[in-house]
Design an enzyme around this catalytic site. Sequence first.
Site, PDB file in Angstrom:
ATOM      1  N   TRP A 152      17.326  61.072  31.752  1.00  0.00           N
ATOM      2  CA  TRP A 152      17.395  59.613  31.934  1.00  0.00           C
ATOM      3  C   TRP A 152      16.635  59.133  33.166  1.00  0.00           C
ATOM      4  O   TRP A 152      16.771  57.983  33.553  1.00  0.00           O
ATOM      5  CB  TRP A 152      18.868  59.186  32.035  1.00  0.00           C
ATOM      6  CG  TRP A 152      19.655  59.634  30.865  1.00  0.00           C
ATOM      7  CD1 TRP A 152      19.830  58.961  29.684  1.00  0.00           C
ATOM      8  CD2 TRP A 152      20.359  60.885  30.720  1.00  0.00           C
ATOM      9  NE1 TRP A 152      20.595  59.710  28.829  1.00  0.00           N
ATOM     10  CE2 TRP A 152      20.941  60.894  29.429  1.00  0.00           C
ATOM     11  CE3 TRP A 152      20.555  61.996  31.543  1.00  0.00           C
ATOM     12  CZ2 TRP A 152      21.699  61.962  28.957  1.00  0.00           C
ATOM     13  CZ3 TRP A 152      21.305  63.058  31.074  1.00  0.00           C
ATOM     14  CH2 TRP A 152      21.866  63.042  29.792  1.00  0.00           C
ATOM     15  N   ASP A 153      15.866  59.998  33.821  1.00  0.00           N
ATOM     16  CA  ASP A 153      15.169  59.626  35.045  1.00  0.00           C
ATOM     17  C   ASP A 153      16.152  59.218  36.138  1.00  0.00           C
ATOM     18  O   ASP A 153      15.927  58.267  36.878  1.00  0.00           O
ATOM     19  CB  ASP A 153      14.160  58.494  34.773  1.00  0.00           C
ATOM     20  CG  ASP A 153      13.273  58.198  35.986  1.00  0.00           C
ATOM     21  OD1 ASP A 153      13.080  59.106  36.810  1.00  0.00           O
ATOM     22  OD2 ASP A 153      12.798  57.059  36.113  1.00  0.00           O
ATOM     23  N   MET A 154      17.252  59.948  36.246  1.00  0.00           N
ATOM     24  CA  MET A 154      18.244  59.674  37.273  1.00  0.00           C
ATOM     25  C   MET A 154      17.972  60.538  38.509  1.00  0.00           C
ATOM     26  O   MET A 154      18.850  61.249  39.006  1.00  0.00           O
ATOM     27  CB  MET A 154      19.657  59.917  36.730  1.00  0.00           C
ATOM     28  CG  MET A 154      20.072  58.903  35.694  1.00  0.00           C
ATOM     29  SD  MET A 154      20.133  57.230  36.360  1.00  0.00           S
ATOM     30  CE  MET A 154      20.374  56.249  34.886  1.00  0.00           C
ATOM     31  N   LYS A 170      21.493  56.865  41.368  1.00  0.00           N
ATOM     32  CA  LYS A 170      21.155  55.783  40.447  1.00  0.00           C
ATOM     33  C   LYS A 170      22.312  55.465  39.507  1.00  0.00           C
ATOM     34  O   LYS A 170      22.485  54.314  39.085  1.00  0.00           O
ATOM     35  CB  LYS A 170      19.925  56.156  39.618  1.00  0.00           C
ATOM     36  CG  LYS A 170      18.605  56.100  40.362  1.00  0.00           C
ATOM     37  CD  LYS A 170      17.459  56.365  39.402  1.00  0.00           C
ATOM     38  CE  LYS A 170      16.105  56.280  40.082  1.00  0.00           C
ATOM     39  NZ  LYS A 170      14.998  56.531  39.143  1.00  0.00           N
TER      40      LYS A 170
END
Length: 804
Positions: free
Chosen positions: A481-483, A509
Amino acid sequence: MAVLCLRVDSSSYKSGGDPMIILLLLFVILGLSLLAGGIWLAVLGGSLYYAMAGAALIVVALLIRSRRGKAQLVYALLLAATAAWAIWESGYDWWPLATRLGLLMLLAIPLLWPAREASRKPAIALRCIWALTGALLLGSLFNDAHRIEGELTNESVVTNPQLGETGDNNDWSSYGRSNYGQRYSPLEQITPDNVAQLQPAWEYQTGDLKTPDDVTETTYEATPLKIGNRLFLCTPHNWLIALDADTGEEQWVYDAQVPAESQRQHQTCRGVSYLPAEGEPDTDTAEPLSSKPARTLAAMRCDAQLYMPTSDARLIAVDPVSGARCSNFAEDGVLDLMHNMPFEQAGYYYATSPPVVTQDLIVVAGAVNDNYDINAPSGVIRAYDARTGELRWNWDSANPDDTAPIAEGDTYATSSPNSWSVASADEELGLIYFPMGNRTPDQLGMYRTPAEEKYASSVVALSLETGEAQWVQQFVHHDLWDMDTPAQPSLVDIETEEGLQPGLVVPTKQGDVYVLNRETGEPLLPITEVPAPQGTVEGDWTSPTQPVSGLSFTPEPLQSKDMWGATLLDQMMCRIQFQSLRYEGRYTPPSEQGTLVYPGNFGVFNWGGVAVDPERQVMFGMPLYLAFTSKLVAKQDDKSPSGETNQGEQGLNENAGADYAVALSPFLSPLGIPCQQPPWGYVAGADLRTGKIHWKHKNGTIEDMTPLPLKVEMGVPGIGGPIITRGGVAFLAASVDDYFRAYRVTDGEQLWEQRIPAGGQATPMTYLNSQGEQMVVLVAGGHGSIGTAAGDYVLAYKLGAVGL
């Protein structure tokens, strides 16, 4: 209200039987739109209200000319039912109620009068319902349904706390003030009692402005350093500027002459780093040069050194007195950070955050473009001799056990997880702490090695001496999730039942704020594992559980009733989008169907992080709540997807070499506003010892979000960071309205605000000038991705200053 219900002015209906063609057409158009969209929504499993409301409006349209009384009764029932439905769905909350009821309230106005004397009763009924609904709606303005009231302690918990000082307490010697990254100043001249007296002291414009050749995310995010009586800051195009700390007068400018590059995802510089000379000479004694750019000066041998990372992957050392490059560092003051990289695509690797200077080392990490190519430069972290630029050690998360300086001709690992934000260091423990990102592609996990899985989306502690990993704490398992861990860890000693422990506070995030023992990595506030949604594209997998911290600002999962819009129509479209996307709560995997990601890619917290008070053991932060969408786009025969790709982090990114491209975007209505109901932005205060959130308030207005400059508090998005002072005041700009604000730390009440000429998406700082006056400085230049006003301002404030 009784008068409004019963009084009917006969002059308003003497002409009776007017066609009201325009109103009829409005009802038909709105009714058909709601009916068609409502049926679509109902088929997707959503609310039946919109189809029913559409049908009711069509009935009103059919009756309005010949049987106006019946039309009024139908409309009265629709309005009453809508009010009941709105309160049932959203509670007594102004913004959700206003968008559900506002359009119907306006359209009701022409129907409030009867067509003739004999049909007064239906008009009176509609009037009464309209008046009651209006009173109900207006009353909700005074009810803040999202506010958490409380108070943090104002008493000292720890006396003489460690601040990680490297210089004078009056200065701001590294990005987070010290290598502890607390964003806390021991200055207390400015207090809640006098902060309202802050006035502009001076203003400086850098001259570095966004150009048509720049990428979308060209942003001013710099926090200046204050050393001696000078300020040092960088600009988006990597100009390093020295200013007089008293007056803002320019001392010198060094222009790194960074060329434009369309494949660069970010064009920004968050700050510079400083290495003192032996004996720490006072830079106050230096005579100002002319404003002539220092790039014209020959390189010279430097005692003290400033370091600026550039967006074309260089690290430049500059003399703080003259602005000349330092000939003793690397090649005439310039270190090429692309050395030994496995792939060297233009614009794919650069540094946006200042490196850490500690123990005569300068430790550098970098950003790698997300989702452009599975074969990208390495995310290696490297330590160089701070005076000569000689490589001392390198730690590559894909090859974590080999930290000896890489041999000439060898290359680092491909696309390994990187650290694009700011690191912190504890010299006494001999550790440096890096917030880690993910391996690109961010939404596809099938390309990752076990070592990359271990260190991605975490904080890792490395030995300053050898670069070897001492511990790691991961915040997302198998991150799809691009966290990335986005913010500098704040080092603060925490009082626990076992006594004072060396702590580390890092926000994420996804909204969790982790409080760890910085020596061991063990949690000081509990971390639990909770079940996570399952099911990915073929060849990938998801972790069965994900961690959650005992201190968390994670929002409740979204529901269809949380969808929002300026009108019923775009709200309905948002519901249709919501029902069409895959969403099973936080960590719903990416999909070809399209997935709702909430919290979204901007995060609850981003690079601005939080500010911590080591004495009172509390934190001040700016949680943000915006959903994003993520859609995997299958490629046919390994061909690139059609359409424009690789225009930044948002939009369609190619993932060259992968089976899927990925499309990322904020979750917005057809009118371009967030699909979820506000508030979207807050300020909040929490106790670091207990994990309790004591207060949380909406932050920011819609003044700069709409064509009309309405200063209505809504709780708006933002990106940037806060600072705290010992005087009990927090300072923050960051939000999408162009204001700089001060808050009382104990309860979060706003005490002061100043209109600023551009977006304030940088973290402020504070210091004492040579006259002993506490100054507060903010860089204001806007942010390309969130669309705030662009500029090039450095703004300084002090108590009782003469206005500019």
